[in-house]
Structures are given as structure tokens and as C-alpha cells.
Design a protein around this motif. Structure first.
Motif, PDB file in Angstrom:
ATOM      1  N   SER A  48       0.809  -1.222   0.000  1.00  0.00           N
ATOM      2  CA  SER A  48       0.000   0.000   0.000  1.00  0.00           C
ATOM      3  C   SER A  48       0.845   1.277   0.000  1.00  0.00           C
ATOM      4  N   ILE A  49       2.156   1.155   0.208  1.00  0.00           N
ATOM      5  CA  ILE A  49       3.021   2.336   0.265  1.00  0.00           C
ATOM      6  C   ILE A  49       3.578   2.638  -1.122  1.00  0.00           C
ATOM      7  N   HIS A  50       3.397   3.874  -1.564  1.00  0.00           N
ATOM      8  CA  HIS A  50       3.837   4.273  -2.901  1.00  0.00           C
ATOM      9  C   HIS A  50       5.238   4.875  -2.895  1.00  0.00           C
ATOM     10  N   SER A  51       5.589   5.589  -1.828  1.00  0.00           N
ATOM     11  CA  SER A  51       6.922   6.194  -1.781  1.00  0.00           C
ATOM     12  C   SER A  51       7.291   6.558  -0.349  1.00  0.00           C
ATOM     13  N   VAL A  52       8.617   6.597  -0.097  1.00  0.00           N
ATOM     14  CA  VAL A  52       9.172   7.020   1.186  1.00  0.00           C
ATOM     15  C   VAL A  52      10.346   7.947   0.884  1.00  0.00           C
ATOM     16  N   SER A  53      10.377   9.119   1.517  1.00  0.00           N
ATOM     17  CA  SER A  53      11.490  10.050   1.292  1.00  0.00           C
ATOM     18  C   SER A  53      11.754  10.840   2.568  1.00  0.00           C
ATOM     19  N   GLN A  54      12.960  11.390   2.654  1.00  0.00           N
ATOM     20  CA  GLN A  54      13.319  12.230   3.795  1.00  0.00           C
ATOM     21  C   GLN A  54      14.139  13.410   3.301  1.00  0.00           C
ATOM     22  N   SER A  55      13.787  14.613   3.765  1.00  0.00           N
ATOM     23  CA  SER A  55      14.507  15.817   3.363  1.00  0.00           C
ATOM     24  C   SER A  55      15.706  16.051   4.270  1.00  0.00           C
ATOM     25  N   GLY A  56      16.525  17.013   3.895  1.00  0.00           N
ATOM     26  CA  GLY A  56      17.698  17.340   4.700  1.00  0.00           C
ATOM     27  C   GLY A  56      17.358  17.898   6.055  1.00  0.00           C
ATOM     28  N   THR A  57      16.126  18.402   6.225  1.00  0.00           N
ATOM     29  CA  THR A  57      15.712  18.955   7.518  1.00  0.00           C
ATOM     30  C   THR A  57      15.148  17.884   8.455  1.00  0.00           C
ATOM     31  N   GLY A  58      15.089  16.646   7.963  1.00  0.00           N
ATOM     32  CA  GLY A  58      14.581  15.553   8.786  1.00  0.00           C
ATOM     33  C   GLY A  58      13.123  15.217   8.552  1.00  0.00           C
ATOM     34  N   GLU A  59      12.452  15.945   7.628  1.00  0.00           N
ATOM     35  CA  GLU A  59      11.043  15.663   7.361  1.00  0.00           C
ATOM     36  C   GLU A  59      10.919  14.384   6.528  1.00  0.00           C
ATOM     37  N   VAL A  60      10.154  13.439   7.043  1.00  0.00           N
ATOM     38  CA  VAL A  60       9.902  12.172   6.350  1.00  0.00           C
ATOM     39  C   VAL A  60       8.516  12.249   5.712  1.00  0.00           C
ATOM     40  N   ARG A  61       8.426  11.824   4.454  1.00  0.00           N
ATOM     41  CA  ARG A  61       7.135  11.794   3.764  1.00  0.00           C
ATOM     42  C   ARG A  61       6.855  10.376   3.295  1.00  0.00           C
ATOM     43  N   VAL A  62       5.681   9.880   3.650  1.00  0.00           N
ATOM     44  CA  VAL A  62       5.248   8.546   3.252  1.00  0.00           C
ATOM     45  C   VAL A  62       3.915   8.692   2.521  1.00  0.00           C
ATOM     46  N   VAL A  63       3.851   8.208   1.302  1.00  0.00           N
ATOM     47  CA  VAL A  63       2.600   8.220   0.536  1.00  0.00           C
ATOM     48  C   VAL A  63       2.065   6.793   0.504  1.00  0.00           C
TER      49      VAL A  63
END
Length: 335
Positions: free
Chosen positions: A156-171
Motif C-alpha cells: 500500500s506504500i507508494h513512496s518514502v522520502s526524507q529531506s535534509g531537515t529531517g522531514e519524512v514523507r510517506v505516501v
């Protein structure tokens, strides 16, 4: 395995947000057991069937049809009371995956289209449009590649990413977000503050029935023989034909269970034949497409057998068993 974890996996296979407004999917009887090592799956929650499941030692019983559509008083003698008494006496859980399972894209409700190899399929009746959610949260430490890969392997997970500021995004798919959130909490060892927003793409329409093209057109008799081979043994040769019979079949529509309301939709979609159950007389008279009524039971019994196999693959250390039912309609042949 903990009951709460078993319910998470059942809901992942039959998301409750997909059910129709008139339906009663989900927990039918909440048990007292906190763990179970056996889960039974069947089509119909009759006292005899539920009793057989519990005699086997099931801590949870998953049925397709709900125990009731409208609430029934436990002061009323009958089937609902008999089932509730037995389930509660064992401390077991009773769960129904009805229209929530019927509309799951690529789920076992669409087994017939898969077996026929239908191409270019489309839903006959749209029920909901599902769009994913994006969950964002902050972590002080970078998410390891191994952890991100584990999350991303969830279907069910389409993508996982993390920015340089530590923000994690999960779609991920909205219906599976509660389970994804728990997986994240387990991985990071704490509960982050989640910020959720619904995305407008990619969105999938879900609904009832399907229509598509056969790999190669077939004459009607050859198609009928193929259908017979795919049906449960008891249903072979015992189904009805109504509406204009085509010489050849190239485009097929179908809907498990009671799908007679979709005859018009199948005709508009260009189906040469429509396969379903529970066809009524006046609908048959007015059918604008050839309808093959193979019975409510035959299509959904096979669906639940396949659902049991799916569930077994997701429940580690739990034995899942499909309990074979019986068609309430019996053919009487006079000698």
C-alpha cells in the motif's frame, strides 16, 4: 498472534471504507480472546457453519455475509441469537468482509476475470474513488535505507522520502494508513506527530463487477464449456441462460453474488455475455445481453476460498482454514 494484529491484516485485504452504505462489514461479535492461532474462513455465518469453525478451535471466524444487515435484538430467537451465543461462549471473534471485499481492486471477488484472462477490464458499477494520503513527520536521525526499504515493500506504500531537515514523507493508500502508522511507530520507537493530507493522484475507482475482452473470441458453446470447468463441481451444467444468445463471445462481464442490477451496465459496456447470480424473471425478460446465472453461491464460495489463501499468507504462525459451505439451492431431478 494477537487478535488486534489479525484484524489489521483482514482489514488490509478488505478495507472497511470500501463497504456500501447499506452494508454491515467489520466485527460482528467482539470476543474476549486476545490471541488466536487458528482463523476460520467461510461464506455464510449459519449456526452450523460457525459451530464447525469453533469446534475446530478457531479464535476468529471470518465470513463474507454479515451476521445481520439491520440490527437484530438478542432477545429475538433465531439464527442471529444462536450464532451470537455460541461465539460469545467461546470468547471468539466474528468478522464479516462483505462489500468491503467485493470491491477491492484485484481481490478475490474478481477471480473469474483473472481465470478467463480478461484484458482491458473496467468496473461495471463504481462505488468509491480512492486517493492516497501523504503523511509527513520529523525525525532527528536519518531513516536508514533498510528501514525505508521495509516500509516501501508494503504493497500500500507508494513512496518514502526524507529531506535534509529531517522531514519524512510517506505516501500510502488511505485505508492502510492506520497499519502503516503502527509500523512507523514500531520502527522509530516512539509516536511522531503525523501531518496528513489527501492527494488527488493517483486515484483508483473501486466498485462492483467487471467487464473485459477474452484473449481470443470463442463460439458460445466453447465458452460455456470453459465456464463450466471454472465453476465448482456442483454447479457445472446447472445454470440458466436468458437474453439474446450470441454465436460468439469476445467481451465478458460478470459480478459475483447478486448482480442482476448490473445487466444494463454490462450491455452498455458491450458485453456479449454477463455472468452473475440471482437473476429474476422480469429482469431476464428485459435483458439486453445474454445472462448466465450460475448461482450466488458458486461464485462467492470460490472467492472466499481464495481469500483464505490470501489471509494465510499474511498471518505468520496462524493456521487459516477455509470451511466448505453448501449451496442452499438443491437441484431435484425426477427419475
Amino acid at each position: 498472534m494477537k487478535i488486534k494484529d489479525i484484524l489489521v491484516e483482514i482489514r488490509a485485504l478488505a478495507p472497511e471504507d470500501g463497504q456500501s452504505a447499506w452494508d454491515n462489514c467489520g466485527v460482528q461479535v467482539a470476543g474476549t480472546l486476545t490471541e488466536a492461532d487458528k482463523v476460520a474462513v467461510c461464506l455464510e455465518p449459519t449456526p452450523a457453519m460457525v459451530g464447525a469453525c469453533l469446534d475446530w478451535g478457531a479464535g476468529a471466524v471470518v465470513t463474507h455475509h454479515p451476521l445481520y444487515m439491520k440490527p437484530v435484538s438478542l432477545g429475538t430467537p433465531g439464527r442471529v441469537l444462536d450464532v451470537a451465543r455460541r461465539v460469545m461462549a467461546d470468547g471468539a471473534w466474528l468478522y464479516a468482509a462483505h462489500t468491503s471485499l467485493d470491491v477491492r481492486p484485484g481481490g478475490p471477488a474478481f477471480w473469474l476475470g483473472s481465470e478467463l484472462g480478461l484484458r482491458g477490464t473496467q468496473i461495471l458499477e463504481k462505488a468509491h474513488t480512492r486517493c492516497p494520503v501523504e503523511a509527513s513527520f520529523y525525525l532527528d536521525e536519518p531513516v536508514s535505507r533498510a528501514t525505508a526499504d521495509i516500509w516501501a515493500r508494503r504493497a500500500s506504500i507508494h513512496s518514502v522520502s526524507q529531506s535534509g531537515t529531517g522531514e519524512v514523507r510517506v505516501v500510502c493508500d488511505e485505508a492502510d494508513w492506520p497499519a502503516v502508522a503502527e509500523a512507523i511507530v514500531f520502527a522509530v520507537g516512539s509516536r511522531p506527530v503525523f501531518y496528513l493530507r489527501t492527494l488527488f493522484a493517483p486515484c483508483d475507482a473501486v466498485g462492483f463487477g467487471e467487464v473485459g475482452d477474452l484473449p481470443e473470441p470463442m463460439d458460445f458453446d466453447a465458452f460455456s464449456a470453459l465456464l463450466d470447468r471454472l465453476l465448482p463441481a456442483h454447479a457445472r451444467g446447472y445454470w440458466t441462460v436468458s437474453g439474446p444468445q450470441p454465436e460468439r463471445v469476445a467481451r465478458v462481464g460478470y459480478c459475483g453474488g447478486s448482480g442482476s442490477d448490473l445487466v444494463t451496465a454490462a450491455a452498455k459496456a458491450g458485453a456479449d455475455v454477463f455472468i452473475t447470480g440471482d437473476m429474476k424473471y422480469h429482469a431476464a425478460v428485459e435483458a439486453g445481453v445474454c445472462v448466465l446465472d450460475v448461482g450466488h453461491f458458486s461464485l462467492e464460495e470460490e472467492m472466499m476460498r481464495r481469500f483464505a489463501q490470501e489471509l494465510s499468507g499474511r498471518l505468520s504462525g496462524v493456521e487459516v482454514r477455509f470451511f466448505v459451505g453448501s449451496d442452499p439451492f438443491r437441484v431435484r431431478v425426477r427419475q
